[in-house]
Design a protein around this motif. Structure first.
Motif, mmCIF file in Angstrom:
data_model
loop_
_atom_site.group_PDB
_atom_site.id
_atom_site.type_symbol
_atom_site.label_atom_id
_atom_site.label_comp_id
_atom_site.label_asym_id
_atom_site.label_seq_id
_atom_site.Cartn_x
_atom_site.Cartn_y
_atom_site.Cartn_z
ATOM 1 N N VAL A 139 39.159 7.965 32.170
ATOM 2 C CA VAL A 139 40.493 8.395 31.728
ATOM 3 C C VAL A 139 41.446 7.202 31.760
ATOM 4 O O VAL A 139 41.545 6.503 32.769
ATOM 5 C CB VAL A 139 41.024 9.525 32.638
ATOM 6 C CG1 VAL A 139 42.469 9.856 32.303
ATOM 7 C CG2 VAL A 139 40.150 10.757 32.484
ATOM 8 N N PHE B 100 46.638 11.990 27.893
ATOM 9 C CA PHE B 100 45.801 10.943 28.473
ATOM 10 C C PHE B 100 44.787 10.510 27.425
ATOM 11 O O PHE B 100 44.464 11.257 26.493
ATOM 12 C CB PHE B 100 45.097 11.419 29.753
ATOM 13 C CG PHE B 100 44.112 12.540 29.556
ATOM 14 C CD1 PHE B 100 42.769 12.278 29.308
ATOM 15 C CD2 PHE B 100 44.520 13.871 29.613
ATOM 16 C CE1 PHE B 100 41.853 13.319 29.129
ATOM 17 C CE2 PHE B 100 43.620 14.911 29.440
ATOM 18 C CZ PHE B 100 42.275 14.636 29.193
ATOM 19 N N LYS C 292 43.386 12.821 37.267
ATOM 20 C CA LYS C 292 41.987 12.911 37.712
ATOM 21 C C LYS C 292 41.897 13.728 38.999
ATOM 22 O O LYS C 292 41.100 14.672 39.110
ATOM 23 C CB LYS C 292 41.436 11.504 37.926
ATOM 24 C CG LYS C 292 40.083 11.444 38.631
ATOM 25 C CD LYS C 292 39.734 9.992 38.969
ATOM 26 C CE LYS C 292 38.469 9.889 39.787
ATOM 27 N NZ LYS C 292 38.593 10.392 41.166
ATOM 28 N N THR D 59 47.403 16.994 28.546
ATOM 29 C CA THR D 59 46.959 17.226 29.925
ATOM 30 C C THR D 59 46.617 18.692 30.167
ATOM 31 O O THR D 59 45.840 19.008 31.061
ATOM 32 C CB THR D 59 48.025 16.785 30.951
ATOM 33 O OG1 THR D 59 49.250 17.447 30.655
ATOM 34 C CG2 THR D 59 48.233 15.285 30.914
ATOM 35 N N SER E 61 48.165 0.283 29.010
ATOM 36 C CA SER E 61 48.196 1.666 28.527
ATOM 37 C C SER E 61 47.941 1.697 27.026
ATOM 38 O O SER E 61 48.272 0.754 26.309
ATOM 39 C CB SER E 61 49.566 2.305 28.790
ATOM 40 O OG SER E 61 49.772 2.474 30.157
ATOM 41 N N ASN F 161 47.205 8.307 35.494
ATOM 42 C CA ASN F 161 45.830 8.722 35.191
ATOM 43 C C ASN F 161 45.085 9.136 36.463
ATOM 44 O O ASN F 161 44.253 10.040 36.442
ATOM 45 C CB ASN F 161 45.067 7.648 34.402
ATOM 46 C CG ASN F 161 45.047 6.298 35.100
ATOM 47 O OD1 ASN F 161 45.909 6.002 35.918
ATOM 48 N ND2 ASN F 161 44.065 5.484 34.770
ATOM 49 N N LYS G 129 45.427 5.532 30.852
ATOM 50 C CA LYS G 129 46.843 5.876 30.689
ATOM 51 C C LYS G 129 47.190 5.830 29.199
ATOM 52 O O LYS G 129 46.772 4.904 28.489
ATOM 53 C CB LYS G 129 47.720 4.884 31.455
ATOM 54 C CG LYS G 129 47.688 5.084 32.957
ATOM 55 C CD LYS G 129 48.516 4.031 33.678
ATOM 56 C CE LYS G 129 47.683 2.798 33.903
ATOM 57 N NZ LYS G 129 48.201 1.895 34.933
#
Length: 752
Positions: free
Chosen positions: A659, A629, A176, A643, A602, A172, A661
């Motif tokens: 954001v 994500f 970003k 993504t 996650s 993640n 995982k």
């Protein structure tokens, strides 16, 4: 000696040796630029950085001091900055990460270094959950641009090293950082003329955002390298001979287009790697133009162009003359595309060594030639002035500010002239009204129409290169909200918004009162948290925009009832899953909460045991196997995005702290909706063949088929239910083999 600074307990012998090597590399590169006590000051900065970061390690396990050393080396080696920038690069993280203050920095190095370090230091992340810390930090950094461009250049060096070492970060965090990079840092590098850094940042973004595409193109470029080199040698042989016969001193650079650029072409053109004809460009660099004879550069480039086009037939639509009119980042070059004797199109770029230096190293390279020709720095200086004007508007939200600023970064431009022949360089898509504001705010505000090349046209008319524009005004004209629909330049947008603000104050006040009364009736607290949730729910940039929408009647008060119902539904979900409300304020708090509750940090998509409610976003319709994500929304719980979703750039670059995982559970056995785009030669039985593969061979459920035919070519979309990406790839392969089929591809975004 460096060894005195290195304390035994913090570094291994190998690490001490590596630190010495990196520090000496900086001094070696900086040697030609050092004056007075520069070396002493660099040493002092290094010692302070060593002491400040001695207990810190990067995610990779390496000593943190490697990072400032590498940033300093990039500054001197790849950008061409001097001693002050080296000092700032070595110190760029000390205020943010340690007890050292800006006052300490000023005491040791003076106000100039303090100002640069301040620009490089992030502000504390104390924003409400709906606001963007990233946008605020971008804003703070960009506000320094008009004062000292070195802040941005050092920040680009910092970002480049972070991207080069992104492998050790969590997924993640990779997303970003990569999306922040493509959103603001790569365009900034381009705008400042740092082509090499811009290209590397874009390639690294693709490497982490769409690794499979990156790997495929990289392998194909590597395997075709020898063939490419042989082609360049054959292509250049006759040109080289004629250049030598004309006593022109030159050298050749043959380079493939960078991977990101090739991937973009493949997507835009809906084609394959093999069908991209201009995979590489040949650059002819003319050597040895002395500074005092820079006025001869243009003639020399056109002479070389004449030799190239005598030998090979040029494509008249592909001539780009950035020597007569340089790009606004200072880029100068002649580009032409010619047909080789083998039937392949080849892009040829012609420039001098100075032009190449500026093209590769950008803004920093300009200082070498400053004073030699007053026009050389003019485009960049004009852009810095434009930036200052953008920065003047202090009332914009950070998000609005960044969007306006990014408008200044686009590389495509349009050149238009005033009636007296004054050149105005505007962003592509600029209108008559943009041109009016470029001349003067008062002229823009009173603009009623324009005469373009002698023809009367409305203020919304989009300008083309070479247009000559006369602005018509009247006393009674004033800016309207409608104008914001068709202006594209930051200057025009900013001036129109300023003019509208006074008029809109009443609506803002009314809207605030309407919301307050309605919340009271519904028993909801009129708190900052509620306002942030409302702003996000109605997708408004800031509070003023929210209040204005209610005051103007664009949003009716009854809509607040739906907001309340959805907020209560989300609260029930959290209660049911034993997850506290504040877990949804940031990725870190969420990961801590679900690890405590579920034993995994996650989001497992399709895992019924995890019992976490989420929604697969309709803007990109992810399916198992897609790289995804999770995003913590303010009101709608968790949304799962691909993504490469069209909205991912904004979410990841502005709200990276939200954001989480996400991965697909191995127990997923469900069909997901996806859309496939088709194009080919129409024939009898085509639809039947498509349906046969989908229904009979692969037993896939089809939700819809929409096909249009024109002049023997058909285009269409099929909505199908597939289990995962492998299932999707198998379907695409099968459809591609149908006779007459030209293109089959999955649509990036689709409606369910």
């Amino acid at each position: 000696m460096v060894a005195k600074v290195i304390e035994k307990e913090y570094y291994s012998e190998a690490e001490k040796k590596e630190i010495k090597i990196r520090y000496r590399a900086i001094l070696k590169e900086a040697q030609p630029y050092l004056q007075g006590d520069d070396k002493v000051q660099i040493r002092k900065a290094f010692n302070i950085s060593m002491e400040a970061h001695k207990e810190m390690r990067r995610k990779s396990g390496e000593p943190y001091i490697y990072h400032p050393l590498e940033v300093a080396l990039i500054c001197i080696q790849e950008i061409g900055l001097g001693p002050t920038s080296i000092i700032c690069a070595l110190l760029h993280d000390v205020v943010e990460d340690t007890e050292l203050t800006l006052d300490d920095i000023e005491k040791d190095f003076g106000p100039k270094v303090r100002r640069i370090i301040d620009g490089l230091t992030k502000i504390a992340e104390n924003f409400e959950q709906s606001q963007s810390a990233q946008a605020e930090n971008f804003r703070k950094m960009l506000l320094t641009l008009s004062e000292d461009v070195r802040v941005i250049l050092i920040k680009l060096a910092d970002r480049l090293h972070n991207m080069r070492t992104l492998k050790s970060m969590a997924r993640n965090s990779q997303l970003k950082i990569a999306h922040e990079t493509i959103y603001i840092y790569a365009p900034l590098a381009h705008r400042l003329g740092l082509y090499q850094i811009k290209s590397e940042l874009e390639d690294l973004y693709l490497k982490y955002n769409e690794p499979d595409i990156y790997k495929t193109i990289a392998q194909k470029l590597k395997s075709s390298k020898k063939k490419r080199e042989e082609f360049i040698e054959t292509f250049m042989a006759p040109i080289s001979k004629r250049l030598k016969d004309s006593n022109i001193d030159f050298f050749i650079k043959g380079r493939p287009k960078h991977i990101f650029s090739i991937a973009n072409k493949i997507k835009k053109q809906g084609t394959s790697f093999e069908n991209i004809y201009d995979l590489f460009a040949i650059r002819i660099i003319l050597k040895g133009t002395p500074i005092e004879k820079l006025d001869k550069e243009k003639a020399a480039c056109w002479q070389a162009y004449s030799i190239v086009t005598d030998e090979y037939r040029p494509n008249p639509d592909r001539l780009k003359d950035w020597i007569s009119t340089p790009r606004s980042n200072g880029y100068e070059s002649l580009h032409t595309t010619v047909m080789s004797h083998t039937g392949a199109w080849v892009e040829v770029q012609i420039r001098t060594e100075r032009m190449d230096d500026v093209a590769e190293r950008g803004y920093a390279a300009h200082w070498k030639y400053k004073g030699a020709n007053t026009n050389l720095n003019k485009p960049l200086d004009q852009w810095i002035n434009q930036v200052r004007e953008t920065l003047e508007s202090k009332d914009n939200s950070a998000m609005e500010f960044i969007e306006d600023f990014r408008g200044n970064l686009y590389n495509e431009e349009v050149f238009a002239f005033s009636p007296k022949g004054d050149l105005k360089v505007l962003r592509k898509g600029a209108t008559v009204l943009d041109f009016a504001y470029e001349i003067h705010t008062e002229i823009g505000s009173k603009c009623t129409a324009g005469k373009v090349n002698g023809h009367l046209l409305p203020i919304s008319h989009v300008l083309r290169n070479g247009d000559q524009v006369e602005i018509l005004t009247t006393k009674n004209q004033k800016p309207s909200e409608d104008w914001l629909r068709f202006v594209v330049t930051s200057k025009a947008k900013g001036r129109i918004k300023e003019a509208l603000k006074e008029e809109n104050k009443t609506y803002v006040t009314d809207g605030k009162e309407i919301i307050s009364k309605k919340l009271k009736i519904m028993g909801l607290e009129n708190s900052l948290e509620t306002m942030n949730q409302l702003r996000a729910y109605f997708n408004k940039k800031d509070y003023s925009d929210l209040y204005y929408s209610f005051g103007k009647g664009y949003i009716l008060p009854d809509k607040l009832r739906r907001f309340k119902a959805e907020r209560e539904a989300q609260a029930n979900i959290r209660l049911k899953n034993n997850i506290e409300d504040d877990a949804f304020t940031s990725a870190k708090s969420f990961e801590r909460a679900i690890k405590k509750s579920k034993g995994n940090d996650s989001l497992l998509i399709g895992d019924d045991l995890q019992k976490l409610d989420y929604t697969l976003s309709q803007c990109c319709n992810p399916i198992p196997g897609d790289d995804v994500f999770g995003f913590l929304t303010v009101n709608e719980g968790i949304k799962v995005h691909r993504t490469n979703c069209p909205n991912s750039q904004q979410l990841l670059s502005h709200y990276g702290n939200r954001v989480i995982k996400a991965q697909w559970s191995s127990q997923v056995e469900k069909a997901y909706l996806a859309t496939i785009e088709l194009k080919g030669v129409d024939r009898v039985g085509m639809i039947q063949d498509i349906s046969k593969i989908i229904s009979e061979e692969l037993h896939i459920n089809m939700r819809g088929l929409n096909v249009n035919t024109e002049d023997g070519v058909f285009q269409g979309e099929i909505k199908v239910f597939v289990f995962d990406t492998k299932h999707m790839e198998k379907l695409v392969r099968k459809l591609t083999k149908i006779k007459g089929m030209d293109k089959v591809s999955r649509v990036r975004n689709s409606e369910s």
